[in-house]
Design a protein around this motif. Structure first.
Motif, mmCIF file in Angstrom:
data_model
loop_
_atom_site.group_PDB
_atom_site.id
_atom_site.type_symbol
_atom_site.label_atom_id
_atom_site.label_comp_id
_atom_site.label_asym_id
_atom_site.label_seq_id
_atom_site.Cartn_x
_atom_site.Cartn_y
_atom_site.Cartn_z
ATOM 1 N N ASP A 182 -1.030 2.655 -2.903
ATOM 2 C CA ASP A 182 -2.199 3.372 -2.378
ATOM 3 C C ASP A 182 -1.876 3.988 -1.010
ATOM 4 N N SER A 198 -4.465 4.977 1.800
ATOM 5 C CA SER A 198 -5.152 3.993 2.633
ATOM 6 C C SER A 198 -4.302 3.525 3.821
ATOM 7 N N LEU A 199 -3.062 3.998 3.901
ATOM 8 C CA LEU A 199 -2.170 3.554 4.975
ATOM 9 C C LEU A 199 -2.701 3.813 6.379
ATOM 10 N N LEU A 201 0.818 -1.210 0.000
ATOM 11 C CA LEU A 201 0.000 0.000 0.000
ATOM 12 C C LEU A 201 0.856 1.267 0.000
ATOM 13 N N GLU A 208 -5.203 1.111 7.301
ATOM 14 C CA GLU A 208 -4.582 -0.207 7.379
ATOM 15 C C GLU A 208 -3.609 -0.315 8.549
#
Length: 96
Positions: A40, A43-44, A36, A47
């Motif tokens: 992406d 979105s860390l 990620l 997550e």
């Protein structure tokens, strides 16, 4: 194999299984985070929060497993009914 050795081996196996499961879940989360970070990054934060939950859940499972093993170990090694009376008779002075 003496009962205490067998009991120790069973505890070791149970603890290994619990910890291995938890560590595998954490490793999966870390691998996802690495991907990620590149593909992406937005979105860390979500997550990372999930990874923290997975780690905390694993820690709770390990603690629970250890606590249960301790309870089971004590229960298995508790003196049987009537043992106290035998001990008391043994402690009395011997009469010839």
């Amino acid at each position: 194999m003496p009962p205490l050795c067998a009991n120790g081996l069973q505890i070791a196996r149970d603890l290994h299984d619990t910890l291995a499961h938890s560590m595998m879940a954490m490793l999966s989360e870390v691998r996802l985070l690495r991907k990620l970070q590149v593909h992406d990054p937005d979105s860390l934060p979500d997550e990372l929060a999930r990874a923290e939950e997975v780690a905390q859940s694993g820690m709770n499972e390990a603690r629970s497993a250890i606590a249960q093993m301790r309870v089971n170990s004590v229960a298995r090694h508790r003196p049987r009914a009537g043992t106290g009376k035998a001990v008391e008779r043994f402690k009395r002075p011997h009469r010839s």
